[in-house]
Design an enzyme around this catalytic site. Structure first.
Site, PDB file in Angstrom:
ATOM      1  N   TYR A  63       0.828  -1.203   0.000  1.00 35.28           N
ATOM      2  CA  TYR A  63       0.000   0.000   0.000  1.00 35.28           C
ATOM      3  C   TYR A  63       0.863   1.254   0.000  1.00 35.28           C
ATOM      4  CZ  TYR A  63      -3.375   3.486   1.543  1.00 35.28           C
ATOM      5  OH  TYR A  63      -4.161   4.602   1.631  1.00 35.28           O
ATOM      6  N   LYS A  89       1.389   4.101  -3.098  1.00 36.23           N
ATOM      7  CA  LYS A  89       1.083   5.525  -2.938  1.00 36.23           C
ATOM      8  C   LYS A  89       2.293   6.376  -3.323  1.00 36.23           C
ATOM      9  CE  LYS A  89      -3.117   5.116  -1.688  1.00 36.23           C
ATOM     10  NZ  LYS A  89      -4.194   5.576  -2.536  1.00 36.23           N
TER      11      LYS A  89
END
Length: 135
Positions: A21, A25
């Site tokens: 994750y 990003k």
């Protein structure tokens, strides 16, 4: 022309057990910068907006169903932000409007964080906070 990408502002966070994750990003920030580099010679500006917590339906989409739980989560986010407030959708829309305008003609490849100071406050709303708000 211009392109404005909007990604949740977690690209500078590092959260235990969230490798994929966090890396994805951060990669989106590089998409913004690389796109600006590639499209700039064609007169196209590329910027991104990385919002922090914003009052939307995102908590419900993450499984926080009751209004009481949502209120508790927003209260926690408010307390941990530097400015003691949570963004509203209009805050992000106003920033996007500015970036799309001629007033921003000299801005490209920029990562614009709109988070009421949540990132620099030292505390962020984490997955653990979300789980705690469900109790």
């Amino acid at each position: 022309g211009c392109s404005i990408m909007i990604f949740f502002g977690a690209s500078t966070l590092f959260v235990k057990f969230q490798l994929v994750y966090c890396a994805s990003k951060a990669a989106l920030d590089m998409v913004t910068k690389t796109s600006a580099l590639e499209l700039g010679p064609r007169g196209i500006r590329v910027n991104s907006i990385n919002p922090g917590p914003v009052v939307t339906e995102f908590l419900r989409s993450m499984g926080v169903d009751s209004q009481k739980q949502q209120d508790k989560a927003y209260e926690t986010m408010t307390e941990t932000s530097l400015m003691k407030r949570i963004g509203e959708p209009e805050d992000i829309a106003n920033l996007a409007s500015f970036l799309a305008s001629d007033d921003a003609k000299n801005i490209t490849g920029s990562i614009n964080v709109s988070d009421s100071g949540s990132l620099i406050a030292g505390d962020s709303f984490s997955a653990a906070d979300l789980e705690a708000s469900k109790k």
